[in-house]
Design an enzyme around this catalytic site. Structure first.
Site, PDB file in Angstrom:
ATOM      1  N   SER A  56       0.826  -1.205   0.000  1.00 14.25           N
ATOM      2  CA  SER A  56       0.000   0.000   0.000  1.00 14.25           C
ATOM      3  C   SER A  56       0.859   1.253   0.000  1.00 14.25           C
ATOM      4  O   SER A  56       0.396   2.323  -0.366  1.00 14.25           O
ATOM      5  CB  SER A  56      -0.923   0.008   1.211  1.00 14.25           C
ATOM      6  OG  SER A  56      -0.171  -0.138   2.383  1.00 14.25           O
ATOM      7  N   HIS A  63      -2.070  -2.759  -6.751  1.00 15.62           N
ATOM      8  CA  HIS A  63      -2.618  -2.472  -5.423  1.00 15.62           C
ATOM      9  C   HIS A  63      -4.139  -2.635  -5.414  1.00 15.62           C
ATOM     10  O   HIS A  63      -4.861  -1.828  -6.002  1.00 15.62           O
ATOM     11  CB  HIS A  63      -2.221  -1.043  -5.002  1.00 15.62           C
ATOM     12  CG  HIS A  63      -2.640  -0.693  -3.619  1.00 15.62           C
ATOM     13  ND1 HIS A  63      -3.097   0.551  -3.263  1.00 15.62           N
ATOM     14  CD2 HIS A  63      -2.694  -1.443  -2.491  1.00 15.62           C
ATOM     15  CE1 HIS A  63      -3.398   0.551  -1.982  1.00 15.62           C
ATOM     16  NE2 HIS A  63      -3.167  -0.636  -1.487  1.00 15.62           N
ATOM     17  N   GLU A  67      -4.937  -0.277  -8.536  1.00 19.39           N
ATOM     18  CA  GLU A  67      -3.946   0.704  -8.983  1.00 19.39           C
ATOM     19  C   GLU A  67      -2.774  -0.068  -9.585  1.00 19.39           C
ATOM     20  O   GLU A  67      -2.214  -0.947  -8.926  1.00 19.39           O
ATOM     21  CB  GLU A  67      -3.435   1.548  -7.802  1.00 19.39           C
ATOM     22  CG  GLU A  67      -4.487   2.488  -7.241  1.00 19.39           C
ATOM     23  CD  GLU A  67      -4.024   3.217  -5.978  1.00 19.39           C
ATOM     24  OE1 GLU A  67      -4.309   4.420  -5.872  1.00 19.39           O
ATOM     25  OE2 GLU A  67      -3.401   2.594  -5.086  1.00 19.39           O
ATOM     26  N   ASN A  96      -4.348   5.969  -1.159  1.00 17.64           N
ATOM     27  CA  ASN A  96      -3.919   6.194   0.225  1.00 17.64           C
ATOM     28  C   ASN A  96      -3.360   7.601   0.448  1.00 17.64           C
ATOM     29  O   ASN A  96      -3.444   8.136   1.555  1.00 17.64           O
ATOM     30  CB  ASN A  96      -2.913   5.131   0.661  1.00 17.64           C
ATOM     31  CG  ASN A  96      -3.610   3.825   1.012  1.00 17.64           C
ATOM     32  OD1 ASN A  96      -4.765   3.833   1.453  1.00 17.64           O
ATOM     33  ND2 ASN A  96      -2.953   2.709   0.804  1.00 17.64           N
TER      34      ASN A  96
END
Ligand code: 3HC
Length: 284
Positions: free
Chosen positions: A119, A140, A152, A190
């Protein structure tokens, strides 16, 4: 390269989800865990998730069996040797990941692509530890993997166009919408999500509103499926803290600084849903 066989390292929450969506898409999966107990736990999670799909009428028993038949569990890295793609979802610890990638690099066929589900750790650093940095990218996924529609695909400066195209095609084959981003801490989601979660914790810490009111405000005012504190419990307070530390270390921006309340809760072992206690109590 078309991905016909995938090797997944780690069968925790993310690894088991990636195993499930890959096998559902008709791809043969070899999933590797470090010991038999972790492997059985992870495979049981896949089975439970498929059973849930059967109970909801989204899959029949024959379909469930066909998906499970495409999955092989192992504790040996050597059993991943002929996979086209390796997707790694092991503990978020860079030295551990690099150690595993060095072993994979020695073992897995040289045309294979490597992808990390990290992450927030540096994909570039992992890639540089192998002899195939051009065949390395990030993939991801989001929790719960069978439900969340996004993946992602992360490109480093060394990722080749052919690797990116194969990773993108794989993401689409497993039913996800692909966004492409460069290798920078937190990628897109994130980088935006974590400061929002931290601000919600700061609001609670400052007594702006109760946890229930903060969550209801964002659910009902903005249409989010979960409020930020509920979502932090879901993601894990330890995970959120860990990602915040990496983002803060990189950007030195106060938006990424973990509030003292989060730090105290992590120290107390209140990790969220998985610990039975976070902002809310899940012990019952
Ligand atoms: N596995 C498989 N399916 C699941 C599931 C799971 N673990 N959890 C829920 N589902 C399915 C249900 O079967 C249901 O399917 P249906 O609509 O076909 O009946 C659907 O998802 C909705 O589930 P529920 O009705 O049980 O519960 P909710 O409506 O409350 O949805 C949720 C649960 C999907 C988790 C929703 O609350 C949600 O989307 N929350 C936000 C999750 C999120 O933001 N995830 C990203 C976190 S960040 C991240 O992962 C990045 C990392 O790097 C930190």
């Amino acid at each position: 390269m078309e991905i016909k066989k995938i090797g997944i390292c780690g069968c925790g929450l993310m690894g088991s989800g990636i195993t499930e969506v890959s096998a559902k898409a008709g791809i043969s999966v070899v999933v590797r865990e470090v010991n038999d107990d972790f492997l059985s736990e992870g495979l049981a999670r896949v089975e439970q998730s498929l059973a849930r799909a059967v109970s909801k009428g989204k899959l029949d028993e024959a379909g469930k069996k066909a998906v499970l038949d495409r999955i092989t569990g192992t504790t040996k890295v050597e059993n991943l040797a002929d996979c086209d793609l390796i997707c790694e979802a092991v503990i978020e610890n860079l030295p551990e990941k690099i150690k595993l990638y060095r072993q994979l690099d020695e073992t897995v066929k040289k045309e294979a692509i490597f992808a990390s589900n990290t992450s927030s750790l540096s994909i570039t650093e992992m890639a540089a530890a192998t002899r195939r940095p051009g065949q390395f990218c990030g993939l991801h996924f989001f929790n719960p993997v069978p439900v969340m529609k996004l993946v992602e695909v992360v490109k480093t400066v060394a990722t080749s166009e052919a690797t990116f195209a194969a990773a993108k095609a794989f993401g689409e084959k497993v039913g996800k919408v692909v966004v492409s981003c460069k290798d920078t801490p937190g990628f897109v989601v994130n980088r935006l999500l974590v400061p929002y979660l931290l601000d919600a914790i700061r609001a609670l810490q400052d007594g702006v509103a109760t946890k229930e009111d903060i969550d209801n405000a964002m659910k009902l005012g903005c249409g989010y499926p979960m409020g930020p504190l509920e979502l932090t419990d879901f993601v894990g307070l330890d995970t959120t803290y860990y990602i915040a530390e990496i983002l803060f270390d990189e950007f030195k921006d106060h938006h990424y600084a973990a509030p003292p309340l989060l730090k105290a809760m992590v120290k107390a072992g209140y990790y969220g849903r998985k610990a039975g206690r976070g902002f809310y109590d899940y012990s019952k």
